[in-house]
Design a protein around this motif. Structure first.
Motif, PDB file in Angstrom:
ATOM      1  N   VAL A   1      35.411  44.389  36.749  1.00 49.96           N
ATOM      2  CA  VAL A   1      35.200  44.416  35.302  1.00 49.96           C
ATOM      3  C   VAL A   1      36.409  43.819  34.577  1.00 49.96           C
ATOM      4  N   GLU A   2      37.586  44.168  35.032  1.00 45.99           N
ATOM      5  CA  GLU A   2      38.819  43.671  34.404  1.00 45.99           C
ATOM      6  C   GLU A   2      38.891  42.145  34.463  1.00 45.99           C
ATOM      7  N   VAL A   3      38.441  41.573  35.585  1.00 44.68           N
ATOM      8  CA  VAL A   3      38.487  40.119  35.739  1.00 44.68           C
ATOM      9  C   VAL A   3      37.433  39.433  34.866  1.00 44.68           C
TER      10      VAL A   3
ATOM     11  N   SER B   1      44.707  45.288  45.028  1.00 44.51           N
ATOM     12  CA  SER B   1      44.256  44.906  43.681  1.00 44.51           C
ATOM     13  C   SER B   1      43.740  43.468  43.587  1.00 44.51           C
TER      14      SER B   1
ATOM     15  N   ASP C   1      36.096  48.577  39.031  1.00 45.08           N
ATOM     16  CA  ASP C   1      37.008  48.511  37.883  1.00 45.08           C
ATOM     17  C   ASP C   1      37.801  47.203  37.886  1.00 45.08           C
ATOM     18  N   LEU C   2      38.240  46.768  39.067  1.00 43.76           N
ATOM     19  CA  LEU C   2      38.972  45.505  39.171  1.00 43.76           C
ATOM     20  C   LEU C   2      38.074  44.326  38.792  1.00 43.76           C
TER      21      LEU C   2
ATOM     22  N   TYR D   1      29.996  51.945  32.822  1.00 43.83           N
ATOM     23  CA  TYR D   1      30.461  50.564  32.948  1.00 43.83           C
ATOM     24  C   TYR D   1      29.867  49.699  31.838  1.00 43.83           C
TER      25      TYR D   1
ATOM     26  N   LEU E   1      35.842  40.625  31.983  1.00 40.89           N
ATOM     27  CA  LEU E   1      35.848  40.916  30.541  1.00 40.89           C
ATOM     28  C   LEU E   1      36.330  39.762  29.655  1.00 40.89           C
ATOM     29  N   PRO E   2      37.325  38.974  30.060  1.00 35.84           N
ATOM     30  CA  PRO E   2      37.783  37.897  29.161  1.00 35.84           C
ATOM     31  C   PRO E   2      36.790  36.746  29.005  1.00 35.84           C
TER      32      PRO E   2
END
Length: 263
Positions: A126-128, A64, A123-124, A162, A130-131
């Motif tokens: 995008v998660e990083v 991850s 996906d990992l 996405y 997004l903020p």
């Protein structure tokens, strides 16, 4: 008229000429693509300081965490996408009030080559990201970094799964629907698919015509074009610029920038 007075009259024109040359050179440096940028002595900063418009990082998802490396066996603790690229970029955008460079509105793309499978790597990522919409989403900030995904990509029909700020590197020669093209920022191919030229002398006429046709067809689609594995010399850069190639691969950011300021 005294020489001093003549100089005073000429000075505004000289300044305008110098400013015009500076802007022209900067527009050329933005066509540089820092190939495998993480192999530089100073990843990210060498390309950014020389105002290259495209920076490439290869990533692997391991436990991850997104590591930067060309091959899986080169994955090293601490050498991550966050430490080498995302954190420095976020800090710069914070310091420059939402801009890549404080003195103008230019920006760059971060071409992220997924080496591990698209799931879960993308996906990992995008998660990083997004903020930080002010840094990575051009719908929020037109001067934001453009995130372009290469390497392990989802099937074109899945691009829409996405977030909109995630763009894709398409393949020259592949057919895309209009909806799929909306998510593609550039089209790329291996230079060796079209030419064996080594960068010395003139590009053979037959090869030049093939490349020019591809560049023109790509531009007609409203997309930019890049050839990887291309010769990396001043002679080659000059001819690639004449062809209208948008992103020119280089392993020499400083030399590329110096070349642009000589043109």
């Amino acid at each position: 008229m005294k020489i001093r007075n003549i100089f005073i009259l000429l000075l505004p024109g000289i300044i305008m000429m110098q400013g015009s040359h500076w802007l022209h050179a900067q527009s050329l440096t933005l066509r540089g693509h820092s190939h495998n940028d993480y192999e530089r002595e100073r990843p990210f900063f060498s390309a950014w300081e020389n105002r290259l418009g495209s920076i490439e990082a290869d990533i692997w998802a391991v436990d991850s965490v997104l590591y930067v490396a060309h091959d899986r066996e080169e994955v090293t603790p601490g050498i991550t996408l966050w430490s080498l690229y995302l954190n420095p970029v976020i800090e710069l955008y914070t310091a420059n009030h939402g801009k890549a460079w404080s003195e103008d509105n230019g920006s760059f793309q971060l071409l992220i080559d997924l080496k591990s499978p698209v799931v879960p790597t993308l996906d990992l990522l995008v998660e990083v990201l997004l903020p930080y919409p002010q840094v990575f989403d051009r719908d929020i900030n037109p001067g934001a970094v453009e995130i372009v995904i290469s390497g392990s990509r989802p099937a074109p029909d899945d691009f829409k799964k996405y977030p909109e700020f995630i763009r894709f590197d398409g393949n020259i020669g592949e057919t895309y629907s209009l909806q799929q093209l909306e998510r593609i920022s550039l089209l790329s191919a291996s230079f060796s698919d079209f030419s064996n030229w080594n960068g010395e002398g003139a590009l053979p006429l037959a090869d030049r015509r093939k490349l020019q046709r591809i560049v023109d067809e790509t531009h007609q689609l409203g997309k930019k074009v890049r050839f990887w594995g291309a010769p990396d010399t001043e002679n080659a850069w000059a001819q690639f610029m004449d062809l209208g190639i948008d992103f020119i691969n280089t392993d020499k950011p400083a030399q590329f920038a110096a070349f642009c300021f000589k043109k």
